[in-house]
Design an enzyme around this catalytic site. Sequence first.
Site, PDB file in Angstrom:
ATOM      1  N   ASP A  97       0.795  -1.235   0.000  1.00 24.74           N
ATOM      2  CA  ASP A  97       0.000   0.000   0.000  1.00 24.74           C
ATOM      3  C   ASP A  97       0.824   1.281   0.000  1.00 24.74           C
ATOM      4  O   ASP A  97       0.343   2.338  -0.383  1.00 24.74           O
ATOM      5  CB  ASP A  97      -0.932   0.016   1.223  1.00 24.74           C
ATOM      6  CG  ASP A  97      -0.181  -0.023   2.547  1.00 24.74           C
ATOM      7  OD1 ASP A  97       1.052  -0.236   2.543  1.00 24.74           O
ATOM      8  OD2 ASP A  97      -0.826   0.160   3.595  1.00 24.74           O
ATOM      9  N   HIS A  98       2.093   1.217   0.417  1.00 30.16           N
ATOM     10  CA  HIS A  98       2.867   2.440   0.620  1.00 30.16           C
ATOM     11  C   HIS A  98       3.603   2.934  -0.624  1.00 30.16           C
ATOM     12  O   HIS A  98       3.950   4.115  -0.698  1.00 30.16           O
ATOM     13  CB  HIS A  98       3.916   2.213   1.723  1.00 30.16           C
ATOM     14  CG  HIS A  98       3.401   2.435   3.105  1.00 30.16           C
ATOM     15  ND1 HIS A  98       2.274   1.815   3.596  1.00 30.16           N
ATOM     16  CD2 HIS A  98       3.868   3.215   4.120  1.00 30.16           C
ATOM     17  CE1 HIS A  98       2.085   2.202   4.853  1.00 30.16           C
ATOM     18  NE2 HIS A  98       3.024   3.046   5.188  1.00 30.16           N
ATOM     19  N   ASP A 162       3.179  -0.489  11.441  1.00 25.68           N
ATOM     20  CA  ASP A 162       2.744   0.842  11.035  1.00 25.68           C
ATOM     21  C   ASP A 162       2.078   1.477  12.245  1.00 25.68           C
ATOM     22  O   ASP A 162       1.344   0.805  12.985  1.00 25.68           O
ATOM     23  CB  ASP A 162       1.761   0.768   9.861  1.00 25.68           C
ATOM     24  CG  ASP A 162       1.520   2.146   9.252  1.00 25.68           C
ATOM     25  OD1 ASP A 162       2.117   2.437   8.197  1.00 25.68           O
ATOM     26  OD2 ASP A 162       0.740   2.920   9.833  1.00 25.68           O
ATOM     27  N   ARG A 452      -2.191  12.689   9.938  1.00 26.39           N
ATOM     28  CA  ARG A 452      -0.902  13.246  10.373  1.00 26.39           C
ATOM     29  C   ARG A 452      -0.566  14.431   9.481  1.00 26.39           C
ATOM     30  O   ARG A 452      -0.778  14.387   8.275  1.00 26.39           O
ATOM     31  CB  ARG A 452       0.169  12.152  10.289  1.00 26.39           C
ATOM     32  CG  ARG A 452       1.434  12.462  11.018  1.00 26.39           C
ATOM     33  CD  ARG A 452       2.219  11.186  11.289  1.00 26.39           C
ATOM     34  NE  ARG A 452       1.691  10.486  12.462  1.00 26.39           N
ATOM     35  CZ  ARG A 452       1.970   9.232  12.763  1.00 26.39           C
ATOM     36  NH1 ARG A 452       2.735   8.510  11.979  1.00 26.39           N
ATOM     37  NH2 ARG A 452       1.470   8.683  13.854  1.00 26.39           N
ATOM     38  N   SER A 649       5.502   8.110  13.022  1.00 29.38           N
ATOM     39  CA  SER A 649       5.444   6.797  12.401  1.00 29.38           C
ATOM     40  C   SER A 649       6.241   5.756  13.183  1.00 29.38           C
ATOM     41  O   SER A 649       7.156   6.077  13.939  1.00 29.38           O
ATOM     42  CB  SER A 649       5.982   6.902  10.975  1.00 29.38           C
ATOM     43  OG  SER A 649       6.176   5.635  10.405  1.00 29.38           O
ATOM     44  N   ARG A 651       8.338   4.011  11.896  1.00 26.92           N
ATOM     45  CA  ARG A 651       9.434   3.868  10.937  1.00 26.92           C
ATOM     46  C   ARG A 651      10.719   3.318  11.563  1.00 26.92           C
ATOM     47  O   ARG A 651      11.510   4.038  12.156  1.00 26.92           O
ATOM     48  CB  ARG A 651       9.675   5.243  10.314  1.00 26.92           C
ATOM     49  CG  ARG A 651      10.430   5.224   9.010  1.00 26.92           C
ATOM     50  CD  ARG A 651      10.232   6.538   8.289  1.00 26.92           C
ATOM     51  NE  ARG A 651       8.824   6.790   8.038  1.00 26.92           N
ATOM     52  CZ  ARG A 651       8.336   7.984   7.707  1.00 26.92           C
ATOM     53  NH1 ARG A 651       9.138   9.005   7.600  1.00 26.92           N
ATOM     54  NH2 ARG A 651       7.049   8.145   7.485  1.00 26.92           N
TER      55      ARG A 651
END
Length: 758
Positions: A97-98, A162, A452, A649, A651
């Site tokens: 999806d990213h 995520d 965000r 995030s 991340r």
Amino acid sequence: MVTIESTADMAAKVYETMERNLAIVRRRLGRPLTLADKVLLGHADDPEHQAMEAGKSYLFLRPDRVVLQDVLGQTAMLQFMQTRRQRVAVPTSIHCDHLIQARVEGQADLRESLVENQEVYDFLKSAAAKYGAGFWGPGAGIIHQVVLEQYAFPGELIIGTDSHTPNAGGLGACAVGVGGADAVEVMAGLPWEVLYPRHIAVYLTGKLSGWTAPKDVILYVAGQLTVAGGTNAIVEYIGPGARTISATGKATITNMGAELGATTSMFPFDDRMTLYLKATGRGDLVPFAERYPQLLAPDKEVEADPEKYYERVVKLDLSTLEPYMVGPHSPDRARPIGRLAAEVADPKNAFLDTISSTLIGSCTNSSYEDMSRAADVAEQAKAHGLKTAVPFLVTPGSEQVRATIERDGQMQSLKDINGVVLANACGPCIGQWRRSKEASEVPNTIVTSYNRNFPRRNDGQPTTMNFIGSPEIVTALAIAGRLSFNPLTDSLTGADGKTFKLSPPKTAPEVPARNFDRGRPTYVTPPEDGSAITLKVDPKSERLQLMEPWPAWDGQDFKDMPVLLKAKGKTTTDHISPAGSWLRYRGHLDKFSDNMFMGATNAYTGEAGKGKNVLTGQTGQSFSAIARDYKSKGVKWVVVGDANYGEGSSREHAALSPRLLGAAAVIVRSFARIHESNLKKQGLLALAFQNPGDYDRIREDDRISLIGLSDMAPGKPVECVVKHSDGTSETLRLSHSFATSQLEWFRKGSALNLFHGK
């Protein structure tokens, strides 16, 4: 073989285990339990011996499911290869999806993505097949929406790579965003270790009406709790008002709980969840949830007297709640929409009234209910001959939502006012937006229904100001073209020259009358035996790079380390490890790390992304280049950070890149939860000034020594000697949150090194 789907048998086993574990927990604690207590402790690996002090104890839990998005999924699978496991130990799925970039419109963008990212998609698809994970291909939708539609159920414990994994809390799941190493350990059969969260409740009464939407609940709460107020806490939405909100509305609220820094957010099981489960083809799970209601809601004593059982209680009457807008640059800069016009008029704010783009949808707000209410506003404008005054982009959260709103007409209503439908993917919400330079390189206002809004988040430009509202409010502002427009009170001029006011959108169906259209198939079930599949990574690839275990700690103190960066102010994972165009290299850690600290503000110069090489004296260099020079000379370095360092995030690269380029420690005023965990997992020392004011004592040319590391222990401060260039020195005390087991991560070099005794 692990079954990927959430079957009735799986739900039954989850509830049976929870009931058995909670009998032990109740005997030991002797007090009523909150919803979060029940789901977390009901998944305890060893409830008889588990320490259970909120805010202090580390819980060892057995999650029911792991979900990976495609960007962090690359590093997760590359790390999973290091564990030498043949199959995943728990149900796992990968969601593409990213990587799909928004350019023109959905289908064209998807075709371009397939060409550009084929190497990555092929790797993820083959890795899923080899290790027994489900694979959702490009176009299937955003991970959080797909998980809500396919996998989430009340009481389930989910971890995902995520930060918006808590979206599944809308169906009563306890869904937590984690770094990749956490996910990999669970996939490999280990329990998940997490700090026992504190307890926060939002007690809801009344019922939403008019223009007010579930989105406004979380925007209001963000203003109350701020971006750090939920750190290491689970937010539970309880009270009679909670039962008036649709399951997808609940998901909007729990999704954005990430903006509070919360571990996750949850709602108790109710009839709204039953309705959604049945509409998404999972009606066979409902009887089991209904059989165990005592597991899926706080105890009656807790809801009757929440102040006694929660550390903080926010009370909100939904009947009086106004639509809210938050932003720019932080999701907790909140106000009722009625106050926004005055802020726009105040020159001190430097807000731009003219809107450059509007965007609705995303994982946060693309439900059938959301799209129906936005379509209602669009139809009103159309009836008066109006279209949007500015670009209006629509992101369906999943192929299922896209196909259903195309079938039922909402998509056409949005297109009729010039809406452009993007791919079922994250797109502009995470910086995957190929926006024109003319629009983005000057100060400009965008309005979104996303979650965000940090600077650079959407288009890579610090000059873009993102204001967040509900999809129906954003649609109204798209028609007006002005940030100061308030649809509750202000009028528009129709094509006939007559003025009119938009009416509040009608109450929309929570689920479609004909249930959902599944759309085009994109799911790939793993084979029963994937052992013959070979995963190949081209050594010359720019997209993928095999990962090697980090070296173990050599047992020596870290002495005379330069300060690579002293970051000032908000330092999110977007600042530490920018996304956008860099997402292309997420599977190639070395190439990706050239962006390290690109967005971080240098406290000494005020410049973003650049600093001084104190070994050569050269200034204006990128932090990654300086770090590579230090590393080439065998010099370890530290980063000094401000409050709530690493918010945003999940991340993992914000920890992986510093580890790769030679960091030893990160010393801050305070951490955001996921980033602190990620640093520890990668063998870095995550430390905090015992006196936050000591941040101000660190100078650009200081040398930092961390002393007595061989004696590190839980709760014991670390001694930090700071040598100044004028020959003076001072000793500071640094706190940390390492548990005894976590100190082994540091000593071994990383958490994953425990798998092979490195």
